[in-house]
Structures are given as C-alpha cells and as structure tokens.
Write an enzyme that holds these catalytic residues in place. Structure first.
Site, PDB file in Angstrom:
ATOM      1  N   GLY A   1      14.057  52.862  21.484  1.00 35.27           N
ATOM      2  CA  GLY A   1      15.216  52.226  21.664  1.00 35.27           C
ATOM      3  C   GLY A   1      16.322  53.122  21.301  1.00 35.27           C
TER       4      GLY A   1
ATOM      5  CD  GLN B   1      20.967  54.891  18.201  1.00 36.41           C
ATOM      6  OE1 GLN B   1      20.488  54.252  18.880  1.00 36.41           O
ATOM      7  NE2 GLN B   1      20.050  55.607  17.342  1.00 36.41           N
TER       8      GLN B   1
ATOM      9  CB  CYS C   1      17.071  54.981  13.411  1.00 38.29           C
ATOM     10  SG  CYS C   1      18.743  54.700  14.124  1.00 38.29           S
ATOM     11  CG  LEU C   2      16.266  58.429  18.764  1.00 38.49           C
ATOM     12  CD1 LEU C   2      17.067  58.044  20.150  1.00 38.49           C
ATOM     13  CD2 LEU C   2      15.645  59.497  18.774  1.00 38.49           C
TER      14      LEU C   2
ATOM     15  CG  HIS D   1      16.511  49.471  15.044  1.00 38.81           C
ATOM     16  ND1 HIS D   1      16.222  50.140  14.017  1.00 38.81           N
ATOM     17  CD2 HIS D   1      17.010  50.296  15.798  1.00 38.81           C
ATOM     18  CE1 HIS D   1      16.450  51.281  14.018  1.00 38.81           C
ATOM     19  NE2 HIS D   1      17.470  51.422  14.980  1.00 38.81           N
ATOM     20  CD  GLU D   2      17.795  50.489  19.535  1.00 40.17           C
ATOM     21  OE1 GLU D   2      19.156  51.377  19.229  1.00 40.17           O
ATOM     22  OE2 GLU D   2      16.816  51.365  19.034  1.00 40.17           O
TER      23      GLU D   2
ATOM     24  CG  HIS E   1      22.450  51.361  16.425  1.00 38.90           C
ATOM     25  ND1 HIS E   1      22.712  52.061  15.436  1.00 38.90           N
ATOM     26  CD2 HIS E   1      21.108  51.181  16.748  1.00 38.90           C
ATOM     27  CE1 HIS E   1      21.478  52.877  15.303  1.00 38.90           C
ATOM     28  NE2 HIS E   1      20.506  52.045  15.890  1.00 38.90           N
TER      29      HIS E   1
END
Length: 185
Positions: free
Chosen positions: A61, A66, A111-112, A155-156, A159
């Site tokens: 995701g 991000q 996480c990215l 999680h997303e 953000h």
C-alpha cells in the site's frame, strides 16, 4: 503519471507528518490519475523483475502523502496466491465502525517511507467498516475488512493524520503481547 522510487517521501522529511486534506468530489482528472498511479506503483513493486530493475521496495500500500501530495488518496494491492489480488483505490476513506478486538502482524509492520527497522507489535482494530469513494468503481462505497486487509487499510489511513506505524508500538516493551488480540501471521 508514473511514480518512481525517488518520489517516495521518507520519514526524515517533516512533510510526511502533515495532515492530508479531504479530496473534492467529483474527482478531478489529476486526482484520478494520482490514485491510479499509486495502485500501479504498488503493482510494479510486487513484480520481482520490475522492482529490481526500477529499484522499488516491495509494498502492499501507499498513501498520496508518501509521494508529497497531502490528499486523502490511497492505493493498496494485496496479492493472494490462489485468488485474484485485492485492490483498493480509495479517496477520502474513513472508518465508520470497528471491532473492540485488536489485531497485529506477528512480524510487525514496515513502510515505504521508513528505511530504519522499528520492531514491535502495532495494535490495530481486527475488523473495520470503511466508507470511501472507490476510484475503480467510480462511486461511494462501504466495505468491511478484517485480518491483513484491515491492518493495511488502517496503516495507510494513518498516513492521512501524519501517523507512522512505529508511533503505535509500545516503546517500553515493543513485543509485549496484546491481550485478546488476533495475531496475523
């Protein structure tokens, strides 16, 4: 629009902590293009050949913040071996109800935007109901998610509030079991 590894904003950049704005509907062409680009980025990151060639870290995701856009847009692709991938391309998602029971990933989260390792359990709701605008269906939807999908969605959506997964880890005892929680392998 094609997103690349260099477009990912790291957690060392304070902008990743900014809150994201609600997206105006009907969706603009620019916002639609971004939403689809997020999903496409995740799909490419999951292809071992493409991810190696393009230097992409594998992901399930990504939120618009991000890539430096502070709008409530996310793209998720959960690969399943037997079945088709589960794809979420959502605008303005919000949790309208959730279970009392928590859950967490046994191995913790990644996480990215986070290159450092942050070990520990990340408590999440085991089941959630989400309302959102689904870009792929071009309509408002309500969906129920549990298990891994519920964790990824939360999680997303974190953000959007400038919250990173490691903010939720128990700093005193990162691997302390969470009472009555569902453990996701």
């Amino acid at each position: 629009m094609r997103l690349e590894a260099k477009d990912i904003v790291k957690d060392t950049d304070p902008s990743v902590r900014q809150k994201s704005e609600k997206v105006q509907l009907p969706l603009s062409d620019e916002d639609r293009e971004l939403a689809l680009a997020l999903v496409e980025y995740v799909k490419r990151s999951q292809d071992p050949e493409i991810s190696e060639k393009e230097g992409l870290r594998p992901a399930v995701g990504i939120a618009a913040v991000q890539v430096g856009v502070h709008k409530r847009i996310l793209g998720i692709v959960i690969p399943y071996e037997e079945d088709e991938d589960e794809v979420f391309c959502l605008v303005n998602p919000r949790i309208v109800s959730h279970s009392v029971q928590d859950s967490y990933l046994k191995g913790g989260e990644g996480c990215l935007s986070v290159e450092e390792v942050h070990e520990g359990y990340v408590p999440r709701h085991a089941r959630i109901k989400v309302r959102a605008y689904n870009v792929l269906q071009d309509q408002e939807i309500e969906l129920r998610a549990s298990g891994y999908a519920a964790i990824v969605l939360q999680h997303e959506m974190d953000h959007f509030e400038g919250v990173l997964f490691y903010d939720r880890i128990n700093q005193e005892n990162p691997w302390q079991e969470i009472e009555d929680a569902e453990v996701i392998e």
